[in-house]
Design a protein around this motif. Structure first.
Motif, PDB file in Angstrom:
ATOM      1  N   ILE A 183       0.308   5.525   0.712  1.00 48.99           N
ATOM      2  CA  ILE A 183      -0.632   6.557   1.155  1.00 48.99           C
ATOM      3  C   ILE A 183       0.061   7.906   1.015  1.00 48.99           C
ATOM      4  O   ILE A 183       1.120   8.136   1.608  1.00 48.99           O
ATOM      5  N   GLU A 197      -7.518   0.578   7.601  1.00 47.13           N
ATOM      6  CA  GLU A 197      -7.735  -0.661   6.845  1.00 47.13           C
ATOM      7  C   GLU A 197      -6.423  -1.430   6.692  1.00 47.13           C
ATOM      8  O   GLU A 197      -6.382  -2.654   6.864  1.00 47.13           O
ATOM      9  N   ALA A 198      -5.332  -0.712   6.363  1.00 45.49           N
ATOM     10  CA  ALA A 198      -4.039  -1.375   6.171  1.00 45.49           C
ATOM     11  C   ALA A 198      -3.548  -2.000   7.469  1.00 45.49           C
ATOM     12  O   ALA A 198      -3.073  -3.143   7.485  1.00 45.49           O
ATOM     13  N   GLU A 203      -8.923   6.442   6.900  1.00 46.06           N
ATOM     14  CA  GLU A 203      -9.586   5.193   6.517  1.00 46.06           C
ATOM     15  C   GLU A 203      -8.591   4.204   5.917  1.00 46.06           C
ATOM     16  O   GLU A 203      -8.623   3.010   6.221  1.00 46.06           O
ATOM     17  N   ARG A 204      -7.678   4.708   5.092  1.00 48.70           N
ATOM     18  CA  ARG A 204      -6.714   3.828   4.444  1.00 48.70           C
ATOM     19  C   ARG A 204      -5.705   3.252   5.447  1.00 48.70           C
ATOM     20  O   ARG A 204      -5.353   2.074   5.374  1.00 48.70           O
ATOM     21  N   GLN A 227      -9.664  10.709   4.382  1.00 52.02           N
ATOM     22  CA  GLN A 227      -9.376   9.653   3.409  1.00 52.02           C
ATOM     23  C   GLN A 227      -8.193   8.805   3.863  1.00 52.02           C
ATOM     24  O   GLN A 227      -8.245   7.567   3.831  1.00 52.02           O
ATOM     25  N   ASN A 228      -7.123   9.475   4.313  1.00 57.58           N
ATOM     26  CA  ASN A 228      -5.941   8.734   4.746  1.00 57.58           C
ATOM     27  C   ASN A 228      -6.197   7.969   6.037  1.00 57.58           C
ATOM     28  O   ASN A 228      -5.664   6.875   6.233  1.00 57.58           O
ATOM     29  N   GLU A 282       0.853  -1.193   0.000  1.00 54.51           N
ATOM     30  CA  GLU A 282       0.000   0.000   0.000  1.00 54.51           C
ATOM     31  C   GLU A 282       0.886   1.240   0.000  1.00 54.51           C
ATOM     32  O   GLU A 282       1.970   1.242   0.595  1.00 54.51           O
TER      33      GLU A 282
END
Length: 268
Positions: free
Chosen positions: A204, A236-237, A232-233, A229-230, A202
């Protein structure tokens, strides 16, 4: 000449208090008082100062007036699944690091971190942690690229509402830097040797314009959109077992967090 050493005496600790106000613009609700610096130091934490001994009137060993930066940490204990082998493990949480405006971009932040590391290892403490803003590109570059820390935790609005002007009115989201002081990864980073290669799963991105957006009332919606946005990413990661293992900056100055699989070092 810049001298890095442990702070001593009430006047030097008070200089740290005043520098936090100067750096972050805190109001009374956020200021850490001198007594807290004193207690933290007495119970096994650190208060380390950077002193410019070339300033007029400065003594060879530095004075409160010649302090140009400081780092403050508090002692803690990792237990259970948060420790390496399940046994209680001492560590230091580096809560604050500040450098005066005109001394920034000279490597003083790294020098303060290295003195924290040296002092911790001298006491057998092999792990440090600290939080940092996921939108701060310079801090991420120092923490991950230069110092060799990894990241695998994200705290949403960790401190709540902050009076810091640097926060730009955004939620105080924080990543947690984990610094394994005598690990191969950290030693490699500090010696400037080629880092281990990871399979990056991933990436970011933090736009270089984020500083301008955070500082401008008209740009804060853009900054908040990037933060959300970041957030959430990252969440999740991390839920998939990934960790931030490297950080780069592209030709436009954007920051890029790179995430992959990371194995925690075994400490014996």
């Amino acid at each position: 000449m810049i001298l890095i050493r442990a702070c001593s005496g009430h006047d030097e600790l008070e200089a740290c208090v005043q520098m936090q106000i100067e750096t972050w613009g805190y109001d009374d609700s956020d200021i850490i008082p001198r007594k807290a610096f004193l207690v933290g130091q007495k119970i096994g934490g650190q208060v380390i100062g950077a002193f410019d001994t070339d300033l007029p009137g400065a003594a060879p060993n530095g004075t409160p007036e010649s302090m140009v930066g400081f780092a403050m940490s508090l002692p803690g204990v990792k237990t259970g699944k948060n420790s390496i082998d399940g046994n209680p493990q001492p560590y230091l949480h580096s809560h604050m690091l500040a450098v005066r405006d005109r001394y920034r971009d000279r490597g003083l932040g790294a020098q303060l971190k290295l003195e924290q590391r040296r002092e911790a290892l001298s006491r057998g403490i092999r792990r440090m942690e600290w939080t940092f803003d996921p939108l701060e590109i310079k801090n991420a570059h120092l923490n991950i690229h230069k110092l060799g820390a990894i990241v695998r935790s994200y705290f949403v609005n960790f401190y709540g509402v902050s009076s810091s002007r640097l926060q730009g009115g955004l939620p105080t989201d924080r990543l947690v830097a984990e610094w394994y002081l005598d690990s191969d990864r950290v030693c490699t980073a500090l010696e400037g040797r080629p880092a281990a290669t990871y399979e990056i799963e991933e990436r970011i991105l933090v736009p270089a314009a984020i500083y301008e957006w955070k500082a401008s009332p008209g740009g804060r919606e853009q900054a908040l959109a990037v933060q959300l946005q970041n957030r959430e990413r990252f969440q999740e990661a991390f839920s998939k077992g990934l960790a931030v293992v490297s950080f780069t900056r592209d030709a436009e100055g954007n920051g890029v967090f790179e995430l992959g699989r990371w194995a925690q070092p075994v400490q014996v």
